[in-house]
Design a protein around this motif. Structure first.
Motif, PDB file in Angstrom:
ATOM      1  N   GLY A  42       0.824  -1.209   0.000  1.00  0.00           N
ATOM      2  CA  GLY A  42       0.000   0.000   0.000  1.00  0.00           C
ATOM      3  C   GLY A  42       0.858   1.259   0.000  1.00  0.00           C
ATOM      4  O   GLY A  42       0.568   2.221  -0.719  1.00  0.00           O
ATOM      5  N   ASP A  44      -3.073  -3.684  -5.908  1.00  0.00           N
ATOM      6  CA  ASP A  44      -2.420  -3.822  -4.587  1.00  0.00           C
ATOM      7  C   ASP A  44      -3.254  -4.815  -3.770  1.00  0.00           C
ATOM      8  O   ASP A  44      -4.361  -4.492  -3.358  1.00  0.00           O
ATOM      9  CB  ASP A  44      -2.361  -2.423  -3.944  1.00  0.00           C
ATOM     10  N   ARG A  56       1.856   0.037  12.770  1.00  0.00           N
ATOM     11  CA  ARG A  56       1.131   0.667  11.654  1.00  0.00           C
ATOM     12  C   ARG A  56      -0.041   1.486  12.173  1.00  0.00           C
ATOM     13  O   ARG A  56      -0.768   1.080  13.062  1.00  0.00           O
ATOM     14  CB  ARG A  56       0.610  -0.391  10.684  1.00  0.00           C
ATOM     15  N   ARG A 110      -5.620  -0.969  12.392  1.00  0.00           N
ATOM     16  CA  ARG A 110      -6.551  -1.876  11.723  1.00  0.00           C
ATOM     17  C   ARG A 110      -6.917  -3.041  12.638  1.00  0.00           C
ATOM     18  O   ARG A 110      -6.080  -3.528  13.384  1.00  0.00           O
ATOM     19  CB  ARG A 110      -5.927  -2.409  10.423  1.00  0.00           C
TER      20      ARG A 110
HETATM   21 ZN    ZN Z   1      -2.225  -2.665   2.156  1.00  0.00          ZN
END
Ligand code: ZN
Ligand code: AP5
Length: 217
Positions: A14, A84, A123, A156
């Motif tokens: 990404g 992706d 992340r 996430r």
């Molecule tokens: Zn990704």
């Protein structure tokens, strides 16, 4: 130009897709981002995808293939795109080939599993745009705030260590086979895509420069 980005969860697909999209003026088609948008919108697709994604498993080929077919028929994809996170299975790769879309480059980004597990814990994501950051390797200007919109960043749901390990297992069982598949396709003839591997443990800007050099050659 049409590009497929291959690599395990957290390899930097990404991150690099967004840099390539900006540099070459072509849209990023991230099936993961599209599924997360469907979950947020509360659509039928989102309801089906949520539990599958939270478990680190793959959404069915049929749903994904329909989603991508619809997306690539849109006008902004006429001049090319970057895939992706798609294809992820041989069935998806075959459906893409059968749809007559010519791929110019297949780019594999490699990162060992142990590094991925530690990377994912850092992340942070801006879900509406798909922009990702890392608390150490690519921090936002203000902690936990998206640079562009000023909106909050989130972790996430599938970045918990046990889910990351499940996603890695799924990658090795179902997606890594695409590496050999596309290496064979690349060796098969004149109009075949070029295949290139990049070391995704290098800094983001180094990986970017190495990929740009190949895409511009
Ligand atoms: Zn990704
Ligand atoms: P998806 O969203 O595609 O997740 P993924 O493939 O598991 O990949 P990630 O988005 O986690 O990682 P990435 O490679 O994009 O890395 P990033 O650039 O963010 O899919 C999620 C789920 O949706 C799947 O599990 C599945 O359920 C479903 N799904 C999606 N597509 C599907 C399909 N085709 N078929 C079936 N199901 C599908 O980078 C990660 C972190 O590392 C960031 O913090 C970043 O800042 C940092 N970073 C990036 N590069 C570097 C570097 N070089 N050095 C240090 N840090 C770096």
């Amino acid at each position: 130009m049409r590009i497929i980005l291959l690599g395990p969860p957290g390899a930097g697909k990404g991150t690099q897709a967004q840099l390539i999209a900006k540099e070459f003026g072509i849209p990023q088609i991230s099936t993961g981002d599209m599924l997360r948008a469907a979950i947020k919108a509360g659509s039928e697709l989102g309801k089906i995808a949520k539990s599958v994604m939270d478990a680190g498993q793959l959404v069915s080929d049929e749903l994904i293939i329909n989603l991508v077919k619809e997306r690539i028929s849109q006008p902004d994809c006429a001049g090319g795109c970057i895939f992706d996170g798609f294809p992820r299975t041989i069935a998806q790769a075959e459906a893409l080939a059968a749809s007559g879309v010519d791929i110019d480059f297949v780019i594999e980004i490699s990162v060992p599993d142990d590094e991925i597990v530690s990377r994912m814990s850092g992340r942070r994501a801006h879900l509406p745009s798909g922009r990702t950051y890392h608390v150490l390797h690519n921090p936002p200007k203000v902690a936990d705030i998206d640079d562009v919109t000023g909106e909050p960043l989130v972790q996430r749901d599938d970045d918990k260590e046990e889910v990351v390990r499940d996603r890695l297992a799924v990658y090795h069982a179902q997606t890594a086979t695409l590496i050999g598949h596309y290496q064979q396709v690349a060796a098969s003839g004149e109009n075949a895509p070029a295949y290139h591997n990049f070391d995704g443990t290098k800094p983001i800007s180094v990986v970017r420069d190495e990929i740009f050099a190949v895409l511009k050659s």
